[in-house]
Design a protein around this motif. Structure first.
Motif, PDB file in Angstrom:
ATOM      1  N   GLY A 136      21.883   3.432 -19.711  1.00 34.64           N
ATOM      2  CA  GLY A 136      22.522   4.178 -20.784  1.00 34.64           C
ATOM      3  C   GLY A 136      22.983   3.316 -21.932  1.00 34.64           C
ATOM      4  N   MET A 137      23.125   2.021 -21.743  1.00 34.38           N
ATOM      5  CA  MET A 137      23.489   1.132 -22.843  1.00 34.38           C
ATOM      6  C   MET A 137      22.325   1.013 -23.833  1.00 34.38           C
ATOM      7  SD  MET A 137      25.513  -2.095 -21.163  1.00 34.38           S
ATOM      8  CE  MET A 137      27.198  -1.972 -20.601  1.00 34.38           C
ATOM      9  N   ARG A 138      22.660   0.483 -25.009  1.00 36.75           N
ATOM     10  CA  ARG A 138      21.629   0.185 -25.997  1.00 36.75           C
ATOM     11  C   ARG A 138      21.618  -1.316 -26.256  1.00 36.75           C
ATOM     12  NH1 ARG A 138      19.100   4.273 -27.971  1.00 36.75           N
ATOM     13  NH2 ARG A 138      18.092   3.000 -29.569  1.00 36.75           N
ATOM     14  N   VAL A 139      20.420  -1.857 -26.336  1.00 30.99           N
ATOM     15  CA  VAL A 139      20.227  -3.262 -26.671  1.00 30.99           C
ATOM     16  C   VAL A 139      19.813  -3.315 -28.140  1.00 30.99           C
ATOM     17  CG1 VAL A 139      18.954  -5.369 -26.145  1.00 30.99           C
ATOM     18  CG2 VAL A 139      19.547  -3.771 -24.314  1.00 30.99           C
ATOM     19  N   ARG A 140      20.581  -4.088 -28.935  1.00 34.27           N
ATOM     20  CA  ARG A 140      20.378  -4.094 -30.386  1.00 34.27           C
ATOM     21  C   ARG A 140      19.940  -5.468 -30.858  1.00 34.27           C
ATOM     22  NH1 ARG A 140      24.769  -0.866 -29.299  1.00 34.27           N
ATOM     23  NH2 ARG A 140      24.554   1.278 -30.034  1.00 34.27           N
ATOM     24  N   ASP A 141      19.638  -5.528 -32.145  1.00 32.75           N
ATOM     25  CA  ASP A 141      19.193  -6.780 -32.748  1.00 32.75           C
ATOM     26  C   ASP A 141      20.181  -7.902 -32.417  1.00 32.75           C
ATOM     27  OD1 ASP A 141      17.277  -5.182 -33.752  1.00 32.75           O
ATOM     28  OD2 ASP A 141      17.771  -5.451 -35.875  1.00 32.75           O
ATOM     29  N   GLY A 142      19.645  -9.024 -31.957  1.00 35.62           N
ATOM     30  CA  GLY A 142      20.470 -10.179 -31.637  1.00 35.62           C
ATOM     31  C   GLY A 142      20.952 -10.218 -30.204  1.00 35.62           C
ATOM     32  N   ASP A 143      20.901  -9.113 -29.477  1.00 36.27           N
ATOM     33  CA  ASP A 143      21.339  -9.096 -28.088  1.00 36.27           C
ATOM     34  C   ASP A 143      20.366  -9.885 -27.210  1.00 36.27           C
ATOM     35  OD1 ASP A 143      23.423  -7.522 -28.848  1.00 36.27           O
ATOM     36  OD2 ASP A 143      22.666  -5.672 -27.955  1.00 36.27           O
ATOM     37  N   VAL A 144      20.912 -10.484 -26.147  1.00 35.66           N
ATOM     38  CA  VAL A 144      20.117 -11.227 -25.179  1.00 35.66           C
ATOM     39  C   VAL A 144      20.295 -10.580 -23.807  1.00 35.66           C
ATOM     40  CG1 VAL A 144      19.760 -13.448 -24.031  1.00 35.66           C
ATOM     41  CG2 VAL A 144      20.301 -13.379 -26.477  1.00 35.66           C
ATOM     42  N   HIS A 184      15.123  -9.651 -31.014  1.00 33.76           N
ATOM     43  CA  HIS A 184      15.232 -10.191 -32.367  1.00 33.76           C
ATOM     44  C   HIS A 184      15.284  -9.067 -33.397  1.00 33.76           C
ATOM     45  CE1 HIS A 184      14.690 -13.063 -35.648  1.00 33.76           C
ATOM     46  NE2 HIS A 184      13.803 -12.221 -36.150  1.00 33.76           N
ATOM     47  N   ARG A 185      14.425  -8.074 -33.173  1.00 29.83           N
ATOM     48  CA  ARG A 185      14.391  -6.961 -34.121  1.00 29.83           C
ATOM     49  C   ARG A 185      13.749  -5.761 -33.433  1.00 29.83           C
ATOM     50  NH1 ARG A 185      14.612  -6.424 -39.706  1.00 29.83           N
ATOM     51  NH2 ARG A 185      13.330  -4.775 -40.636  1.00 29.83           N
ATOM     52  N   ALA A 186      14.368  -4.595 -33.578  1.00 29.02           N
ATOM     53  CA  ALA A 186      13.809  -3.357 -33.033  1.00 29.02           C
ATOM     54  C   ALA A 186      14.191  -2.218 -33.953  1.00 29.02           C
ATOM     55  CB  ALA A 186      14.321  -3.107 -31.619  1.00 29.02           C
ATOM     56  N   ARG A 187      13.258  -1.849 -34.845  1.00 26.20           N
ATOM     57  CA  ARG A 187      13.513  -0.801 -35.837  1.00 26.20           C
ATOM     58  C   ARG A 187      12.428   0.269 -35.742  1.00 26.20           C
ATOM     59  NH1 ARG A 187      16.883  -3.299 -39.708  1.00 26.20           N
ATOM     60  NH2 ARG A 187      18.196  -4.733 -38.501  1.00 26.20           N
ATOM     61  N   TYR A 188      12.826   1.470 -36.133  1.00 29.66           N
ATOM     62  CA  TYR A 188      11.864   2.572 -36.118  1.00 29.66           C
ATOM     63  C   TYR A 188      12.146   3.505 -37.290  1.00 29.66           C
ATOM     64  CZ  TYR A 188       9.036   6.466 -34.397  1.00 29.66           C
ATOM     65  OH  TYR A 188       8.107   7.453 -34.276  1.00 29.66           O
ATOM     66  N   VAL A 197       5.752 -10.351 -29.179  1.00 30.31           N
ATOM     67  CA  VAL A 197       6.531 -11.111 -28.201  1.00 30.31           C
ATOM     68  C   VAL A 197       6.344 -12.570 -28.562  1.00 30.31           C
ATOM     69  CG1 VAL A 197       6.871 -11.721 -25.791  1.00 30.31           C
ATOM     70  CG2 VAL A 197       6.263  -9.379 -26.392  1.00 30.31           C
ATOM     71  N   ARG A 198       7.445 -13.216 -28.956  1.00 31.95           N
ATOM     72  CA  ARG A 198       7.360 -14.605 -29.402  1.00 31.95           C
ATOM     73  C   ARG A 198       7.889 -15.536 -28.315  1.00 31.95           C
ATOM     74  NH1 ARG A 198      10.085 -14.706 -35.348  1.00 31.95           N
ATOM     75  NH2 ARG A 198      11.946 -14.590 -34.005  1.00 31.95           N
ATOM     76  N   VAL A 244      10.249  -7.149 -32.622  1.00 27.17           N
ATOM     77  CA  VAL A 244      10.021  -8.563 -32.369  1.00 27.17           C
ATOM     78  C   VAL A 244      10.946  -8.981 -31.236  1.00 27.17           C
ATOM     79  CG1 VAL A 244      10.009 -10.904 -33.282  1.00 27.17           C
ATOM     80  CG2 VAL A 244       9.400  -8.979 -34.777  1.00 27.17           C
ATOM     81  N   LEU A 245      10.353  -9.479 -30.132  1.00 23.22           N
ATOM     82  CA  LEU A 245      11.096  -9.924 -28.961  1.00 23.22           C
ATOM     83  C   LEU A 245      10.889 -11.419 -28.790  1.00 23.22           C
ATOM     84  CD1 LEU A 245       9.965  -7.114 -26.474  1.00 23.22           C
ATOM     85  CD2 LEU A 245      11.949  -7.096 -27.996  1.00 23.22           C
ATOM     86  N   ASP A 246      11.965 -12.146 -28.497  1.00 23.59           N
ATOM     87  CA  ASP A 246      11.882 -13.585 -28.265  1.00 23.59           C
ATOM     88  C   ASP A 246      12.100 -13.862 -26.779  1.00 23.59           C
ATOM     89  OD1 ASP A 246      11.374 -14.251 -30.881  1.00 23.59           O
ATOM     90  OD2 ASP A 246      13.488 -14.545 -31.397  1.00 23.59           O
ATOM     91  N   LEU A 247      11.053 -14.384 -26.114  1.00 25.99           N
ATOM     92  CA  LEU A 247      11.135 -14.714 -24.692  1.00 25.99           C
ATOM     93  C   LEU A 247      11.557 -16.172 -24.543  1.00 25.99           C
ATOM     94  CD1 LEU A 247      10.649 -13.806 -21.752  1.00 25.99           C
ATOM     95  CD2 LEU A 247       8.283 -14.626 -22.002  1.00 25.99           C
ATOM     96  N   GLY A 248      12.749 -16.388 -23.966  1.00 21.75           N
ATOM     97  CA  GLY A 248      13.263 -17.740 -23.781  1.00 21.75           C
ATOM     98  C   GLY A 248      12.833 -18.373 -22.480  1.00 21.75           C
ATOM     99  N   ARG A 249      12.658 -17.563 -21.422  1.00 17.03           N
ATOM    100  CA  ARG A 249      12.161 -18.027 -20.134  1.00 17.03           C
ATOM    101  C   ARG A 249      11.756 -16.815 -19.309  1.00 17.03           C
ATOM    102  NH1 ARG A 249      16.327 -17.348 -16.239  1.00 17.03           N
ATOM    103  NH2 ARG A 249      18.401 -17.097 -17.184  1.00 17.03           N
TER     104      ARG A 249
END
Length: 543
Positions: free
Chosen positions: A97-105, A135-139, A173-174, A149-154
């Motif tokens: 139910g939460m939302r993940v927004r720009d900048g969230d990890v 990184h960015r999720a817009r519609y 996916v970066r 744009v998603l940034d995969l760190g590991r």
């Protein structure tokens, strides 16, 4: 719980406010904040603006949080294991139910898993031991254009991307090495322990780009590496390898459809070329509702702590470069509760005597009772005892002949309607029943012959030994027979010792009976050599 999480997810994103500057219009503010100028009527209604063409400088326009949620971010639709959302440097447990927004990890622990749904319907799955930044999720609602744009760190992320509208839509996916861009596909991206990036494509195609190219809205018309469906590629600091075919799906056909132990243990044939395997347990074949996941070094998956229910196992082979192969799916049911009790006696593989045996096991709180089975075979096809509601941890068997037996026990509990919900039987326990053999009775002497009788069981064979001493260092005679009696002759007068050894029908050789002492008479004979008898018919013993 879902409503509470939804409320919490909405509360942590306050509405935005904008102080009107000269020249501002609702049309322009909708384009700036919502990336869709045609949403200006929504701002007019939310702010009760009488004339949308005339905004008073210095006044405040509110951009509602729910309107922002409709145009950016992703919804959390499933979480299992330990998963953390990091926002502005602070961490909290990720919840449905939460939302993940720009900048969230989003960070998953070793067995954690999270499923996110983007506004265009695309689904992002984050596997265990991974870190992914939104990184960015817009519609853009009216133009139906997406920009993700998603940034995969590991770790690893898997995506099912809704076909993107032309004219600026993108899904990237970066990684630190390269980015994967798609228009609509089923694919996965991993960062291996060695620092390489891999991409595997099940449907559609993926274009590998450098990070600078991936920052542009539209992918270049040429350049990069195109990875088609059924292919994978590995990227190192030296660049991307040529695409290779994905390893085939493992063969899961031999995995039983019913699992009856809390430790789920799934083995399957090895896939040629595989260095390891990724396994999932999920409520669905699409892996949107994964309950456990891990990477295993060989073709054997083990999971524990899983509730009873219906699941699918999804397995992929991973090659030496870290490229993950095609998935194989096997549906099964887990019914491991209530768990069977621990058996106490008789000891598994032990030997008992006496004809009856008391079966004993542990008892647990909440149990409604126990079911016990006793059989002659480990498959319990030849049942001798099948007892429901077997009491409080013990059960005495009826008289049993000598032989090998198997027993098992299961727990049942009563549901709200009083019906018994039985768990699985425990592993079969084996014991041997060896009834004590009675020593032979005193022999009957008829002239020169002695008749011996003893007790036994059907199907046994016997070894009868006569010795001059109780240690049987000097054996005078012995006979093998299937009868429970034997006649011996030719023994001189004197004292002897007798013992019998039985061999059961299953080949088990018993101990000798306790040595019994007996005396052979020195018979008085007539001149013709015939034994002389007393008036009672017995032979006359020479002193």
């Amino acid at each position: 719980m879902w409503l509470a999480a939804q409320a919490a997810g909405a509360a942590d994103a306050p509405p935005l406010t904008h102080v009107v500057r000269p020249g501002d219009t609702l049309y322009g503010l909708a384009e700036s904040y919502l990336e869709d100028p045609l949403l200006w009527p929504e701002l007019q209604r939310a702010n009760d603006v009488p004339n949308p063409r005339r905004l008073e400088p210095g006044s405040t326009i509110t951009i509602p949080a729910d309107l922002l949620d409709r145009t950016r971010g992703a919804s959390v639709v499933h979480v299992s294991g330990a998963v953390t959302l990091v926002r502005d440097g602070a961490g909290q447990a990720l919840a449905v139910g939460m939302r993940v927004r720009d900048g969230d990890v989003v960070r998953t622990e070793q067995s954690g898993f999270a499923t996110l749904e983007l506004l265009d319907g695309s689904v992002v799955r984050i596997t265990g031991d991974s870190e992914l930044q939104m990184h960015r999720a817009r519609y853009m609602i009216r133009s139906k254009r997406a920009d993700t744009v998603l940034d995969l760190g590991r770790g690893r992320v898997e995506s099912s991307v809704t076909p993107q509208a032309p004219g600026g839509s993108r899904f990237r996916v970066r990684t630190p090495l390269m980015a994967a861009g798609v228009r609509g596909t089923e694919f996965g991206v991993s960062l291996t322990a060695g620092g390489a990036m891999t991409a595997d494509v099940l449907d559609g195609s993926v274009q590998l780009l450098d990070r600078d190219a991936a920052a542009r809205v539209a992918p270049p018309a040429s350049g990069g590496t195109l990875v088609a469906a059924g292919q994978g590629v590995a990227v190192t600091g030296a660049g991307a390898s040529a695409p290779v075919p994905l390893l085939p799906a493992p063969d899961l056909g031999a995995i039983p459809e019913l699992q009856q132990r809390p430790l789920i243990d799934l083995s399957f044939p090895a896939v040629p070329g595989a260095a390891s395997y990724r396994g999932f347990l999920s409520r669905d074949a699409q892996l949107d509702f994964v309950v456990a996941n891990a990477v295993f070094p060989g073709p054997r998956l083990r999971f524990e702590g899983i509730d009873d229910g219906d699941y699918v196992a999804v397995v992929r082979a991973i090659d030496a470069n870290g490229i993950e192969g095609r998935p194989s799916i096997r549906a099964f049911r887990l019914k491991a509760r209530p768990e069977p009790p621990v058996t106490l006696a008789p000891q598994d593989g032990g030997e008992v005597s006496g004809g009856t045996v008391t079966l004993r096991w542990t008892t647990g709180a909440g149990a409604g009772g126990y079911d016990v089975q006793l059989a002659r075979d480990p498959r319990f096809a030849d049942l001798l005892l099948d007892r429901h509601d077997a009491g409080d941890g013990s059960l005495e068997t009826p008289q049993l002949p000598s032989g090998v037996y198997y027993w098992r026990v299961r727990t049942y509990r009563l549901d709200a309607t009083g019906q018994a919900d039985a768990g699985p039987y425990g592993d079969p326990r084996k014991f041997s029943m060896r009834r004590e053999a009675a020593p032979p009775s005193a022999p009957e002497q008829h002239g020169d012959e002695l008749l011996f009788r003893w007790d036994g069981e059907p199907g046994q064979r016997y070894l009868l030994q006569i010795g001059r001493d109780p240690e049987f260092t000097s054996i005078v005679q012995e006979i093998r027979t299937g009868e429970r009696q034997a006649t011996l002759g030719g023994l001189e007068g004197g004292t002897y010792y007798l013992r019998v050894q039985a061999t059961d029908p299953d080949g088990y050789v018993r101990r000798f009976t306790t040595p019994q002492r007996f005396r052979v008479l020195n018979v008085v004979r007539s001149g013709s050599g015939q034994p002389l008898n007393a008036s009672d018919g017995s032979a006359v013993d020479r002193p």
